[in-house]
Enzyme design. Structure first.
Site, mmCIF file in Angstrom:
data_model
loop_
_atom_site.group_PDB
_atom_site.id
_atom_site.type_symbol
_atom_site.label_atom_id
_atom_site.label_comp_id
_atom_site.label_asym_id
_atom_site.label_seq_id
_atom_site.Cartn_x
_atom_site.Cartn_y
_atom_site.Cartn_z
ATOM 1 N N HIS A 1 23.201 13.858 16.184
ATOM 2 C CA HIS A 1 24.298 14.628 15.593
ATOM 3 C C HIS A 1 24.046 16.122 15.661
ATOM 4 C CE1 HIS A 1 21.788 14.216 11.842
ATOM 5 N NE2 HIS A 1 22.218 15.450 11.646
ATOM 6 N N ASP B 1 21.874 7.638 16.573
ATOM 7 C CA ASP B 1 21.627 9.046 16.225
ATOM 8 C C ASP B 1 20.322 9.519 16.838
ATOM 9 O OD1 ASP B 1 21.975 11.535 15.182
ATOM 10 O OD2 ASP B 1 21.872 10.946 13.068
ATOM 11 N N GLY C 1 19.166 20.569 7.191
ATOM 12 C CA GLY C 1 18.231 21.277 8.047
ATOM 13 C C GLY C 1 17.042 20.424 8.452
ATOM 14 N N SER D 1 17.414 17.428 9.503
ATOM 15 C CA SER D 1 17.905 16.513 10.531
ATOM 16 C C SER D 1 17.055 16.555 11.787
ATOM 17 C CB SER D 1 19.349 16.873 10.905
ATOM 18 O OG SER D 1 20.251 16.387 9.959
ATOM 19 N N SER E 1 18.065 11.104 10.066
ATOM 20 C CA SER E 1 19.492 11.187 10.352
ATOM 21 C C SER E 1 20.256 11.847 9.213
ATOM 22 C CB SER E 1 20.056 9.782 10.608
ATOM 23 O OG SER E 1 21.454 9.817 10.791
#
Length: 367
Positions: free
Chosen positions: A219, A249, A324, A326, A341
Site C-alpha cells: 500500500h 500487501d 509511518g 507501514s 500492513s
C-alpha cells in the site's frame, strides 16, 4: 511408518535462533541477538532479563518441533500455538490416536473438532463473499487458540455479522463473532525499520533487505501512485518493482548504487532466515515511527477489511505500531515473519514474509 519417523525426528530436533529484518543502508553489529531485543521484550511482555532469554530459547525449539509435526500430521492437524507457561508448542489434532506421538515429539497435545484445512476452507468461503459483507464487519480469520474462525464486527453490530454468516453458507459452529471498537486502517504515513519517502512527502518503513533491494508494504506504493523514492538521507533510493494492494500487501523496491542492502535491522539485529512461528510466539517489529516494539503472534490467515479493500492471509499481533511504520519488518528471534500492513488501537497485522518473497521473486539478504 512415515508419520512415526517424522514425529520422532521432531522430538530430537534443535532449532537455531532465527529472525530478521532489514535495512537499505550499511549497518554494524553482528550479534545473533541485538541487545535491544531483550529490553523490548522485558518492557512489552513484562519479562525479566533471564525470562526473556529463556523464552527465546524455548521458542526456537518449539518452532522446530512445530514445523515437523505440521508436516507429519497433514489433514489431522488442528493448529499450533506456543504455550509461554510451559515453554512448549501446543499442537492440536482431530485424530485422538496421534496424541501420544505428538507428546513424544516434545509438544503438548489436544484433540479438537476442526482441522486446520477445514478452518482455512471456511476462510476461503468468507473471502469469496467479501463484497457482500456489510461495512460493520472488519475482518475474519483462523484462531488456533480456540480452533475456530473469528469474525470481527463493530460494537453493537452482531446481528449484521450473523446475517452475513447465514448468507455465506458456512458452518456457524466453526465461527466466533468478536466485537471491536474501531476499524483497521493502513499505516501508510511511509527503516528492517529505516524510513524512506515517496514523492518527497509520504513516509513508510523498510521491512527486510533482499539481494537486490528491500521488501515493504504494497500500500506504500499503491496509495501514492508509485511515486519517486528517496532514503532517510534524501538521496535517490531506486525504483518500485512488483507490488500489490489490496488482496495482498507487499512491494519490492530495487535500490540503486547509492545503497547497500544488508541483512540486519536498523538496531543491528541480524537476519538469519525466515519462518512461520506459531501463535503465542514472541515477536518484535522495527518501524520508523514507534521504533522497536514487541508482543506476541496472534491469529493467522486473517482477512482484513480496509477502506481501500480487503487483504487476505495476514497475521494478527498485539505489537504497538502507528502511522509511518507501514512496511516495517516483524521478527521472531532472528527469523523474518512478515511486513507490517496496518491495524487499529488493539491489533497490528503483518503480511507473511514467505508469501511476499514468493510473489516478488526475491531472496532475503542474510546477515
Amino acid at each position: 511408518m512415515k508419520i512415526a519417523r517424522l514425529l520422532g525426528a521432531a522430538a530430537t530436533a534443535v532449532m537455531a535462533t532465527g529472525a530478521l529484518t532489514a535495512l537499505a543502508v550499511p549497518a554494524s553489529g553482528q550479534d545473533l541477538l541485538n541487545p535491544d531485543i531483550v529490553p523490548a521484550m522485558q518492557r512489552d511482555l513484562g519479562l525479566t532479563h533471564d525470562q526473556a532469554l529463556a523464552r527465546l530459547k524455548s521458542e526456537d525449539v518449539a518452532s522446530k518441533v512445530t514445523a515437523t509435526l505440521s508436516a507429519a500430521l497433514g489433514d489431522a492437524l488442528g493448529g499450533v500455538t506456543y504455550n509461554a507457561a510451559s515453554g512448549k508448542a501446543h499442537v492440536t489434532t482431530t485424530n485422538a490416536t496421534l496424541v501420544g506421538k505428538i507428546r513424544e515429539a516434545g509438544a503438548e497435545a489436544e484433540v479438537v473438532k476442526f482441522s486446520a484445512r477445514q478452518l482455512s476452507s471456511t476462510v476461503d468461503t468468507l473471502n469469496a463473499a467479501d463484497k457482500a459483507a456489510p461495512a460493520a464487519i472488519t475482518g475474519w480469520g483462523v484462531d488456533d487458540t480456540t480452533n475456530r474462525v473469528t469474525l470481527s464486527v463493530l460494537q453493537g453490530q452482531r446481528a449484521a455479522a450473523d446475517t452475513f454468516l447465514t448468507q455465506s453458507g458456512v458452518d456457524k459452529s466453526s465461527i466466533t463473532i468478536l466485537e471491536t471498537a474501531s476499524k483497521p486502517t493502513t499505516y501508510a504515513n511511509i527503516r528492517g525499520g529505516d524510513a524512506y519517502y515517496i514523492g518527497g512527502s509520504s513516509r513508510c518503513s523498510v521491512g527486510f533487505s533482499t539481494t537486490t533491494g528491500f521488501l515493504t508494504a504494497g500500500h506504500c506504493a499503491a496509495l501514492t501512485g508509485g511515486g519517486s523514492l528517496t532514503g532517510s538521507n534524501g538521496a535517490s533510493l531506486g525504483s518500485w518493482g512488483t507490488y500489490r494492494f489490496p488482496g495482498a500487501d507487499y512491494a519490492r523496491v530495487n535500490t540503486n548504487s547509492n545503497w547497500t542492502p544488508v541483512g540486519q535491522m536498523n538496531n543491528g539485529t541480524r537476519v538469519t532466515g525466515s519462518s512461520n512461528a506459531a501463535t503465542g510466539t514472541s515477536v518484535c517489529k522495527a518501524g520508523s515511527t514507534t521504533g522497536w516494539t514487541c508482543g506476541t503472534i496472534g491469529a493467522k490467515n486473517q482477512s482484513v477489511r480496509y477502506a481501500e479493500g480487503t487483504v487476505n492471509g495476514m497475521t494478527a499481533t498485539n505489537v504497538r505500531s502507528a502511522a509511518g511504520d507501514s512496511g516495517g519488518g516483524f521478527i521472531a528471534g532472528n527469523s523474518a515473519q512478515g511486513i507490517l500492513s496496518g491495524g487499529n488501537t488493539s491489533v497490528t497485522y503483518f503480511y507473511p514474509i514467505g508469501a511476499a518473497l514468493s510473489a516478488t521473486g526475491t531472496t532475503l539478504r542474510l546477515g
